[in-house]
Design a protein around this motif. Structure first.
Motif: not given
Length: 161
Positions: A97-105
């Protein structure tokens, strides 16, 4: 990154692939002495620590790599792998949850989402096993509309007896 550090990092990775984890770790730590903010050396050191059974040190390295580069996919996936490997489910979810937005799909990221959803469902079912009449249903795909339930207690209400 300087060429000499890049060469040493590749040497350490070669040692790691050969199973020489202590020697690989020494090489990664030597790179980190000269470049403490190198996310690649931190990720590789984390893998070496993990192979040596030092989960705390491994997690520390992966977390530092992600603090330096929140989009570092290898550190992200390696951290989650190690947390799941050592049954640290809550920390794995928190990390995701902390880093999911920074990792590309990617397909790999979607796989982790499904794996974590499946593991969460198993954990809930184990928790609710004392009440076998409760069925949570099938897990939903990310983004699907789901029924939400909220429990609200006033200041003088005891929710748990």
């Amino acid at each position: 990154m300087r060429e000499d550090l890049k060469t040493r990092l590749l040497e350490g990775e070669d040692l790691f692939l050969k199973g020489a984890y202590p020697q690989a770790l020494q090489t990664f730590e030597a790179v980190l002495e000269e470049d403490p903010s190198n996310p690649y050396a931190l990720n590789d050191a984390g893998l070496a620590y993990a192979e040596l059974g030092q989960l705390d040190r491994a997690v520390e390295c992966f977390e530092r790599a992600l603090q330096i580069d929140p989009g570092h996919e290898n550190a992200f996936f390696n951290l989650i792998d190690q947390l799941l490997r050592y049954n640290q489910f809550d920390l794995a979810v928190e990390t995701f949850l902390r880093y999911q937005e920074a990792i590309p799909d990617s397909e790999q990221k979607r796989k982790y989402e499904k794996d974590l959803a499946r593991a969460a469902r198993k954990q809930w079912e184990a928790t609710l096993n004392a009440n076998p009449g409760i069925y949570l249903g099938e897990p939903t795909e990310p983004g699907a509309q789901v029924l939400k339930i909220a429990f609200v207690c006033g200041p003088h209400t005891r929710f748990i007896f």
